[in-house]
Each structure stands twice: as structure tokens, then as C-alpha cells.
Design a protein around this motif. Structure first.
Motif, PDB file in Angstrom:
ATOM      1  N   ALA A 171       0.827  -1.215   0.000  1.00 32.86           N
ATOM      2  CA  ALA A 171       0.000   0.000   0.000  1.00 32.86           C
ATOM      3  C   ALA A 171       0.858   1.261   0.000  1.00 32.86           C
ATOM      4  CB  ALA A 171      -0.937  -0.015   1.198  1.00 32.86           C
ATOM      5  N   GLY A 172       2.002   1.209   0.677  1.00 33.46           N
ATOM      6  CA  GLY A 172       2.856   2.389   0.722  1.00 33.46           C
ATOM      7  C   GLY A 172       3.494   2.741  -0.607  1.00 33.46           C
ATOM      8  N   GLU A 173       3.603   1.765  -1.500  1.00 33.65           N
ATOM      9  CA  GLU A 173       4.206   2.008  -2.817  1.00 33.65           C
ATOM     10  C   GLU A 173       3.153   2.329  -3.871  1.00 33.65           C
ATOM     11  OE1 GLU A 173       6.664  -1.361  -3.900  1.00 33.65           O
ATOM     12  OE2 GLU A 173       6.677  -1.988  -1.795  1.00 33.65           O
ATOM     13  N   LEU A 174       1.915   1.938  -3.624  1.00 37.37           N
ATOM     14  CA  LEU A 174       0.845   2.086  -4.609  1.00 37.37           C
ATOM     15  C   LEU A 174      -0.154   3.139  -4.153  1.00 37.37           C
ATOM     16  CD1 LEU A 174       0.124  -1.725  -5.154  1.00 37.37           C
ATOM     17  CD2 LEU A 174       1.611  -0.270  -6.538  1.00 37.37           C
ATOM     18  N   ASP A 175      -0.986   3.570  -5.068  1.00 35.61           N
ATOM     19  CA  ASP A 175      -2.106   4.451  -4.708  1.00 35.61           C
ATOM     20  C   ASP A 175      -3.242   3.545  -4.234  1.00 35.61           C
ATOM     21  OD1 ASP A 175      -3.969   6.424  -4.411  1.00 35.61           O
ATOM     22  OD2 ASP A 175      -4.063   6.989  -6.530  1.00 35.61           O
ATOM     23  N   LEU A 176      -3.077   3.029  -3.001  1.00 36.27           N
ATOM     24  CA  LEU A 176      -3.968   1.988  -2.474  1.00 36.27           C
ATOM     25  C   LEU A 176      -4.241   2.229  -1.000  1.00 36.27           C
ATOM     26  CD1 LEU A 176      -3.733  -1.821  -3.127  1.00 36.27           C
ATOM     27  CD2 LEU A 176      -3.933  -0.991  -0.782  1.00 36.27           C
ATOM     28  N   ARG A 177      -5.494   2.040  -0.631  1.00 37.20           N
ATOM     29  CA  ARG A 177      -5.873   2.060   0.781  1.00 37.20           C
ATOM     30  C   ARG A 177      -6.653   0.786   1.087  1.00 37.20           C
ATOM     31  NH1 ARG A 177      -7.832   8.412   1.449  1.00 37.20           N
ATOM     32  NH2 ARG A 177      -5.720   9.296   1.270  1.00 37.20           N
ATOM     33  N   SER A 178      -6.422   0.246   2.271  1.00 39.54           N
ATOM     34  CA  SER A 178      -7.147  -0.960   2.666  1.00 39.54           C
ATOM     35  C   SER A 178      -7.534  -0.888   4.126  1.00 39.54           C
ATOM     36  CB  SER A 178      -6.297  -2.211   2.403  1.00 39.54           C
ATOM     37  OG  SER A 178      -5.188  -2.262   3.292  1.00 39.54           O
ATOM     38  N   TRP A 179      -8.601  -1.618   4.472  1.00 43.97           N
ATOM     39  CA  TRP A 179      -9.122  -1.644   5.834  1.00 43.97           C
ATOM     40  C   TRP A 179      -9.418  -3.084   6.205  1.00 43.97           C
ATOM     41  CZ3 TRP A 179     -10.714   1.316   1.794  1.00 43.97           C
ATOM     42  CH2 TRP A 179     -10.385   2.666   1.844  1.00 43.97           C
ATOM     43  N   GLN A 180      -8.887  -3.517   7.359  1.00 46.21           N
ATOM     44  CA  GLN A 180      -9.084  -4.893   7.817  1.00 46.21           C
ATOM     45  C   GLN A 180     -10.135  -4.911   8.922  1.00 46.21           C
ATOM     46  OE1 GLN A 180      -5.582  -6.847   9.319  1.00 46.21           O
ATOM     47  NE2 GLN A 180      -6.501  -8.873   9.135  1.00 46.21           N
TER      48      GLN A 180
END
Length: 422
Positions: A171-180
Motif C-alpha cells: 500500500a505504501g508504494e501504490l495508490d492503495l488504501r485498505s481496511w481490515q
């Protein structure tokens, strides 16, 4: 809409922060991740660019209808907005908030071709870990409109799965957000239901589907199987003879299990027919197996001095096409290929054992002998795959065939069991 049901802080934060190119909700079943993702999806539809297609992707059109449209069209969840979601069962398009939305099933790598030529501005992916890797790559390439977004939900899988290794963990390298999410992150669930659900999952499934962890499969598959609890000397009256379920073999053992629904609302493996050509030193033809099956079912006691059972369905290993044809020729009714979704079948059987709703008559020695040694394949797990070891598993395969394929018949009669919706 947001006021109609309680939302957790995590749900609200994920809705507000779903502004990345790739947005992934992952974690436990019934944890509220799908509800939060659908709210974010509706908001994104309302704000989507006028150019570019909007698509919803799932394993099949049926899973899209169940997991996406059933909740979206539920006024108890989405209030008057539900009336702005128009979809006809079986159709490959829908209208949501006035926008045409295209539905794409992605069961295998061939589905990738359905995306060719598309220019997309918004995509929603249901059960992302079940989507082929090539399809996911193609989908990302099609999201080419400025500001385009992908929104995806999934339950956890093996920690070596490409979605976790190549996307969530980067996620830190990509334009990505995630929630667990964990099961306890959903404030809308009844505490008694939560307690029941926690008691029905064990081992691998508990860690993944209750705690929301990406963990590797290891050890025994049916950790809660206990011969003292699950093997019985007597069977109660059977209210419905659901099926006989067959794992076909010529060189390997042929295993056929008779499964019924008891009046006590539990499933019973009542009897077993098994032929091991190596032990018997005799291979049998399809016709001989069909005759042996008929004689076996005619000999099963059903109470008192009555013998003979005619199960509603005969469920056969889907690869055994010649044997299925033989059964048809012999006039057997209700013959159908088994649902061979391995992990879904294993999960269903494991849940029944955990809830003490699956019992095995002591005469089914082949199945009883196989169950304790039915284990996960460590080599497959190291590659990010969940697979049983393919050894001494013939009756175990027949069991999951029967349980999985007849689930729609027995589930309404067995209480508080295995809610698998996201």
C-alpha cells in the motif's frame, strides 16, 4: 441512509477515505465491510466522471446478485436509495442512481477477454481473492479515465495470495488504501448471533473468518472431528434421504455415502459402499458399480424390518462422466454432477462438525478411517494455495460433495449454522 443502521468508526473512516485508485475492504465475514464498501461505491457512482464505464465484477452473475444487489435493493439497509437500484435477475446490466452499470462474471482466466476494449471510470469487485490474477491486471489497465477507482471486498485467504503480497502489503508504494475488519467491528449484529458464529468456526476458518487474519492452512483439516462425539451406533429416524454422494475410482477406491437429514435436525452419514480395487484385486466396470450401488441401497435398513432407500439425489464426482451416463442408462433418477468447490465444501463440513450437526454411523469405516488424516498440503500452502493432500481422501471427497451440493436442502432445517455472506 447512514442514519438507518449503526456504523462503526472503522466503517465510517473507510467510507470517507476511499479516495485512492485501489480501495480494498478485507477481513472477517459479517464484519460490515461489504455494507461500508457499498456505501462508498454509491457515493463514487454519484461522483463518477460522465465518460467511462462503471462495472461490477464477481465470480459469477449469481454471486454479484446475491452479494451486491440483494443488499443494495434492501430498503431496510439503504432506504429510498434502494429504489434507485434497478436490476433484473440474469441481466448483465443494471441502473444505479441513473447510471448504467455493467456486470461481469470472472470465474476463470478466459473472462479477461470480456474487458478488452473497455474504458472504465469505476469498478467494484466482489470476493476479490476468487478473481483470476490476469483478470485483475486487465481490469486495472482498463481503469484509465482520470480519477478512476477500483473498490474491492474479500475475505482473508492464504498469506501468500497475490492480492495480499502484491497489493495490500504494498500500500505504501501504490495508490492503495485498505481496511481490515474483524467480526466485532460490526455494531449491527446481535450479540447472540456473534457468539453462535464464533462457536461454529474453528481453526483455520476461525482465524480467517472471525478474526480476519490472513493465515496459512496447516495440519488437520477437520480439527474438531472427534470419533467420540461424531461417530454413532444408532441413527434417529431420517426425515429426508438427501443423497448418495460418490467419489468415483477404478484403480483408486470407489466411495459412496448415503446422507440423510435426521428428525433431530442433524445430518447423518447412514451407510457407506466402498470398493478398493487394489485390496479386492478386482477392478469393476461402470455397469458393475451401478449394480452394486443399487444392491447396497436396497439393503439399507430404514427402521423395523424395512429395507431400501431411494435418495432424492445421486451426486457424482463431476469428472466421472462415463459413470454418470451409465446411471442415466440404468434409469437412476436425480443424478447430478457434484459441486466441486473444494474450500466451500470443506468449510461446510467443518462447520457441521463444530456445531455437532454431522454424525457418522459406525459402519462407515472408510470415512471414519480417512477423516483424522485428512490434512492440508504444506507445499501448496507455501505457494499461497489452500489444497488438501490428495491421498486417502476418497470418502472425504464424497462427504464434501454430498454436503455442499445438497446445502440448499438441509440448511433451512439446521439452526444457527455457518453464515458465509460477507
Amino acid at each position: 441512509m447512514l442514519d438507518s443502521l449503526p456504523l462503526s468508526r472503522k466503517q465510517i473512516r473507510s467510507i470517507a477515505d476511499a479516495t485512492a485508485r485501489i480501495n480494498i475492504w478485507h477481513g472477517a465475514i459479517r464484519s460490515g465491510k461489504t455494507f461500508a464498501s457499498l456505501i462508498a461505491f454509491l457515493i463514487s457512482i454519484a461522483a463518477a466522471p460522465s465518460s467511462g464505464l462503471i462495472i461490477i465484477v464477481g465470480r459469477s452473475l449469481q454471486t454479484i446478485e446475491r452479494n451486491v444487489f440483494d443488499p443494495l435493493q434492501d430498503e431496510a439497509l439503504f432506504g429510498p436509495i434502494a429504489r434507485m437500484v434497478k436490476h433484473t435477475r440474469g441481466a448483465s446490466t443494471a441502473i444505479i442512481l441513473g447510471r448504467t452499470v455493467h456486470l461481469v462474471g470472472a470465474a476463470d482466466s478466459r473472462a479477461e477477454g470480456r474487458l478488452r476494449g473497455m474504458t472504465c471510470c469505476l469498478a467494484y469487485v466482489d470476493e476479490a481473492t476468487l478473481i483470476p490474477r490476469g483478470f485483475w491486471n486487465q481490469l486495472l489497465g482498463r481503469l484509465s479515465v482520470p480519477g478512476a477507482k477500483l473498490m474491492a471486498t474479500t475475505n482473508p485467504d492464504n498469506p501468500g495470495h497475490w492480492l495480499r503480497k502484491e497489493f495490500i502489503n504494498r500500500a505504501g508504494e501504490l495508490d492503495l488504501r485498505s481496511w481490515q475488519f474483524t467480526l466485532d467491528d460490526n455494531p449491527a449484529l446481535d450479540p447472540k448471533y456473534v457468539a453462535s458464529l464464533k462457536s461454529e468456526y474453528t481453526g483455520l476458518w476461525y482465524r480467517r473468518f472471525i478474526l480476519g487474519h490472513w493465515v496459512q492452512s496447516e495440519g488437520a483439516i477437520y480439527e474438531t472431528f472427534d470419533a467420540q462425539r461424531h461417530v454413532v451406533d444408532t441413527v434417529p429416524p431420517i426425515s429426508r434421504w438427501l443423497c448418495d454422494a460418490i467419489d468415483y475410482g477404478t484403480v483408486n477406491p470407489f466411495a459412496d455415502l448415503l446422507i440423510g437429514l435426521g428428525v433431530d435436525r442433524s445430518l447423518y452419514v447412514v451407510s457407506e459402499y466402498r470398493h478398493d480395487s487394489r485390496t479386492a484385486r478386482k477392478q469393476m466396470t461402470d455397469s458393475e458399480y451401478s449394480q452394486a450401488r443399487r444392491r447396497w441401497l436396497q439393503s439399507v435398513p430404514t427402521g423395523g424390518n424395512v429395507l431400501g432407500v431411494s435418495p432424492e439425489w445421486t451426486i457424482v464426482d463431476p469428472s466421472a462422466s462415463s459413470f454418470i451416463e451409465q446411471l442415466h442408462r440404468d434409469g437412476v433418477q436425480g443424478v447430478t454432477p457434484a459441486d466441486n468447490a473444494v474450500l466451500d465444501g470443506i468449510r461446510g463440513v467443518a462447520g457441521l462438525f463444530a456445531a455437532d450437526r454431522l454424525k457418522i454411523h459406525r459402519s462407515c469405516t472408510g470415512l471414519i478411517d480417512e477423516l483424522p488424516g485428512y490434512s492440508w498440503d504444506d507445499e501448496a500452502a507455501a505457494k499461497g494455495e489452500d489444497k488438501p493432500i490428495k491421498r486417502d481422501d476418497h470418502s472425504c471427497d464424497a462427504l464434501r460433495y454430498g454436503v455442499r451440493t445438497t446445502e440448499v436442502l438441509w440448511r433451512p432445517h439446521i439452526p444457527t449454522l455457518l453464515e458465509v455472506a460477507a
